[in-house]
Write a protein that holds these residues in place. Structure first.
Motif, PDB file in Angstrom:
ATOM      1  N   SER A 216       0.821  -1.204   0.000  1.00 34.01           N
ATOM      2  CA  SER A 216       0.000   0.000   0.000  1.00 34.01           C
ATOM      3  C   SER A 216       0.861   1.263   0.000  1.00 34.01           C
ATOM      4  N   ALA A 217       0.541   2.190  -0.902  1.00 34.86           N
ATOM      5  CA  ALA A 217       1.258   3.463  -0.936  1.00 34.86           C
ATOM      6  C   ALA A 217       1.089   4.213   0.384  1.00 34.86           C
ATOM      7  N   ARG A 218      -0.095   4.124   0.971  1.00 33.48           N
ATOM      8  CA  ARG A 218      -0.352   4.803   2.256  1.00 33.48           C
ATOM      9  C   ARG A 218       0.550   4.234   3.347  1.00 33.48           C
ATOM     10  N   ALA A 219       0.625   2.900   3.427  1.00 26.79           N
ATOM     11  CA  ALA A 219       1.455   2.261   4.447  1.00 26.79           C
ATOM     12  C   ALA A 219       2.919   2.612   4.258  1.00 26.79           C
ATOM     13  N   HIS A 220       3.369   2.641   3.016  1.00 24.26           N
ATOM     14  CA  HIS A 220       4.777   2.930   2.743  1.00 24.26           C
ATOM     15  C   HIS A 220       5.109   4.398   3.024  1.00 24.26           C
ATOM     16  N   TYR A 221       4.175   5.274   2.711  1.00 27.48           N
ATOM     17  CA  TYR A 221       4.367   6.703   2.979  1.00 27.48           C
ATOM     18  C   TYR A 221       4.502   6.942   4.480  1.00 27.48           C
ATOM     19  N   ASP A 222       3.542   6.404   5.247  1.00 29.31           N
ATOM     20  CA  ASP A 222       3.590   6.562   6.703  1.00 29.31           C
ATOM     21  C   ASP A 222       4.763   5.795   7.311  1.00 29.31           C
ATOM     22  N   GLY A 223       5.170   4.715   6.656  1.00 31.62           N
ATOM     23  CA  GLY A 223       6.262   3.900   7.168  1.00 31.62           C
ATOM     24  C   GLY A 223       7.584   4.629   7.212  1.00 31.62           C
ATOM     25  N   ILE A 224       7.751   5.631   6.362  1.00 30.45           N
ATOM     26  CA  ILE A 224       8.992   6.414   6.375  1.00 30.45           C
ATOM     27  C   ILE A 224       9.168   7.099   7.725  1.00 30.45           C
ATOM     28  N   LYS A 225       8.079   7.648   8.247  1.00 25.52           N
ATOM     29  CA  LYS A 225       8.139   8.254   9.582  1.00 25.52           C
ATOM     30  C   LYS A 225       8.413   7.196  10.641  1.00 25.52           C
ATOM     31  N   ALA A 226       7.778   6.041  10.488  1.00 30.18           N
ATOM     32  CA  ALA A 226       7.939   4.976  11.487  1.00 30.18           C
ATOM     33  C   ALA A 226       9.386   4.519  11.582  1.00 30.18           C
ATOM     34  N   PHE A 227      10.036   4.290  10.435  1.00 27.76           N
ATOM     35  CA  PHE A 227      11.401   3.758  10.521  1.00 27.76           C
ATOM     36  C   PHE A 227      12.442   4.826  10.807  1.00 27.76           C
ATOM     37  N   SER A 228      12.140   6.092  10.513  1.00 29.13           N
ATOM     38  CA  SER A 228      13.165   7.124  10.660  1.00 29.13           C
ATOM     39  C   SER A 228      13.050   7.953  11.929  1.00 29.13           C
ATOM     40  N   GLU A 229      11.834   8.093  12.465  1.00 28.71           N
ATOM     41  CA  GLU A 229      11.646   8.986  13.598  1.00 28.71           C
ATOM     42  C   GLU A 229      11.379   8.269  14.917  1.00 28.71           C
ATOM     43  N   THR A 230      11.357   6.940  14.891  1.00 30.29           N
ATOM     44  CA  THR A 230      11.158   6.180  16.129  1.00 30.29           C
ATOM     45  C   THR A 230      12.487   6.036  16.859  1.00 30.29           C
ATOM     46  N   ASP A 231      12.480   6.375  18.117  1.00 32.85           N
ATOM     47  CA  ASP A 231      13.681   6.252  18.954  1.00 32.85           C
ATOM     48  C   ASP A 231      13.625   4.907  19.691  1.00 32.85           C
ATOM     49  N   PHE A 232      14.592   4.040  19.395  1.00 29.00           N
ATOM     50  CA  PHE A 232      14.631   2.699  19.982  1.00 29.00           C
ATOM     51  C   PHE A 232      15.615   2.591  21.143  1.00 29.00           C
ATOM     52  N   THR A 233      16.081   3.711  21.640  1.00 28.06           N
ATOM     53  CA  THR A 233      17.112   3.690  22.679  1.00 28.06           C
ATOM     54  C   THR A 233      16.682   2.861  23.885  1.00 28.06           C
ATOM     55  N   GLU A 234      15.493   3.119  24.402  1.00 26.27           N
ATOM     56  CA  GLU A 234      15.030   2.401  25.590  1.00 26.27           C
ATOM     57  C   GLU A 234      14.742   0.933  25.282  1.00 26.27           C
ATOM     58  N   ASP A 235      14.273   0.653  24.073  1.00 23.73           N
ATOM     59  CA  ASP A 235      14.073  -0.743  23.672  1.00 23.73           C
ATOM     60  C   ASP A 235      15.382  -1.508  23.763  1.00 23.73           C
ATOM     61  N   LEU A 236      16.424  -0.948  23.187  1.00 26.72           N
ATOM     62  CA  LEU A 236      17.725  -1.627  23.177  1.00 26.72           C
ATOM     63  C   LEU A 236      18.259  -1.829  24.590  1.00 26.72           C
ATOM     64  N   LYS A 237      18.080  -0.849  25.440  1.00 25.77           N
ATOM     65  CA  LYS A 237      18.547  -0.964  26.822  1.00 25.77           C
ATOM     66  C   LYS A 237      17.831  -2.070  27.580  1.00 25.77           C
ATOM     67  N   ASN A 238      16.586  -2.336  27.198  1.00 30.58           N
ATOM     68  CA  ASN A 238      15.770  -3.321  27.915  1.00 30.58           C
ATOM     69  C   ASN A 238      15.895  -4.736  27.368  1.00 30.58           C
ATOM     70  N   ILE A 239      16.631  -4.912  26.292  1.00 33.97           N
ATOM     71  CA  ILE A 239      16.791  -6.241  25.704  1.00 33.97           C
ATOM     72  C   ILE A 239      17.918  -6.976  26.431  1.00 33.97           C
ATOM     73  N   THR A 240      17.612  -8.172  26.908  1.00 33.12           N
ATOM     74  CA  THR A 240      18.594  -8.922  27.703  1.00 33.12           C
ATOM     75  C   THR A 240      19.155 -10.139  26.974  1.00 33.12           C
ATOM     76  N   VAL A 241      18.554 -10.538  25.857  1.00 34.42           N
ATOM     77  CA  VAL A 241      19.022 -11.744  25.158  1.00 34.42           C
ATOM     78  C   VAL A 241      20.266 -11.425  24.331  1.00 34.42           C
ATOM     79  N   PRO A 242      21.091 -12.441  24.048  1.00 38.69           N
ATOM     80  CA  PRO A 242      22.251 -12.227  23.174  1.00 38.69           C
ATOM     81  C   PRO A 242      21.804 -11.694  21.818  1.00 38.69           C
ATOM     82  N   THR A 243      22.503 -10.672  21.328  1.00 38.91           N
ATOM     83  CA  THR A 243      22.109 -10.011  20.090  1.00 38.91           C
ATOM     84  C   THR A 243      23.297  -9.881  19.150  1.00 38.91           C
ATOM     85  N   LEU A 244      23.106 -10.327  17.922  1.00 39.96           N
ATOM     86  CA  LEU A 244      24.098 -10.157  16.862  1.00 39.96           C
ATOM     87  C   LEU A 244      23.703  -8.969  16.002  1.00 39.96           C
TER      88      LEU A 244
END
Length: 300
Positions: A216-244
């Motif tokens: 969907s063009a709508r999903a892809h248009y809105d997805g640009i904001k989702a992938f570029s403006e989301t801050d994952f800092t706290e997510d990464l800090k809260n992940i405890t499993v081994p990560t590659l």
């Protein structure tokens, strides 16, 4: 049949079996009525590997890796993000909270445990948020490939990020001529085909274009904001499993210095692999290298 549920912000998503099961494909329906298509191959008793695809693609982008790990005896699962591929072209919910909840809906529906989650690009952000928010009792390991965390957008706190003008330019091109934009994107920076000496594969380019245009063009248009403006800092800090973390040193879409290098510092148990001169689409262009390192980490 209806399964237990709460909202996208809760700990377990609402899902129900879909009519898709009756017409020849597998899907689950979320609490807001979105059908999420998924593939589920291999022995149900084998350890599951869950793949999260990039923007604006579909689960088809993981064909190589799914077949590779299926051949190694694993159970492999991949879904199409809402508005992408064969999932519903809904108008709403094109943000990381919903993406993660939709992934959780698939995981709960299949009752996947001790799972390995692998995310590429936007899918890396989705996988990170899923693991941080929903995965504490279901996830064994996490793999981020060319992934967008911790934050792509340039801000005062993230001075090396992408300026908003660059992202606005992507939205402008998508709205003006999505078909041409996708063809140019795949023909150039995504796979590094714009580099001197590169040998573009027309089959790879058109397969990328095909996956994008199904969504969907709508999903892809809105997805640009989702992938570029989301801050994952706290997510990464809260992940405890081994990560590659795997990242191309010549990634022109998600520059390595403002993504993988920072994520490795935020994660508690990270292994970082930078591949000199490899592009953003390295899972396709150099699948043999990526698959070997994935297998080594997963089976360790």
């Amino acid at each position: 049949m209806t399964l237990r549920s709460t909202s996208a912000a809760g700990k377990e998503p609402k899902i129900s079996t879909s009519l898709g099961d009756k017409i020849g494909f597998s899907s689950v329906s979320t609490n807001d009525g979105v059908q999420i298509f998924y593939k589920d191959w291999g022995p149900k008793t084998a350890q599951p590997i869950v793949f999260h695809h990039g923007w604006p693609l579909s689960s088809d982008d993981w064909d190589n890796q799914m077949l590779f790990f299926l051949g190694k005896g694993y159970r492999v699962i991949a879904h199409d993000r809402r508005g992408h591929g064969r999932s519903s072209q809904t108008s709403d919910g094109h943000d990381m909270d919903h993406y993660a909840a939709d992934a959780a809906a698939v995981v709960e529906h299949l009752d996947l445990r001790n799972a390995i989650h692998v995310g590429h690009s936007t899918g890396g952000g989705e996988a990170a948020r899923y693991v941080a928010r929903y995965g504490k009792e279901r996830v064994a390991k996490l793999i981020l490939i060319g992934a967008v965390p911790p934050l792509m957008l340039k801000t005062e706190a993230n001075p090396n990020g992408l300026p908003i003008d660059v992202l606005d330019g992507l939205r402008k091109q998508l709205a003006a001529n999505r078909s041409q934009f996708y063809f140019d994107f795949a023909s150039g920076p995504f796979y590094g085909y714009n580099r001197p000496g590169a040998e573009p594969s027309q089959a790879v380019i058109w397969n990328w274009w095909r996956q994008g245009m199904v969504g969907s063009a709508r999903a892809h248009y809105d997805g640009i904001k989702a992938f570029s403006e989301t801050d994952f800092t706290e997510d990464l800090k809260n992940i405890t499993v081994p990560t590659l973390i795997q990242h191309g040193g010549d990634d022109q879409i998600v520059p390595v210095g403002d993504s993988a290098l920072l994520s490795a510092k935020l994660l508690r148990h990270s292994t970082l692999k930078i591949y000199d001169l490899l592009p953003h689409g390295l899972c396709t262009t150099h699948a043999n290298i990526i698959n070997a390192d994935l297998l080594a980490f997963i089976s360790a």
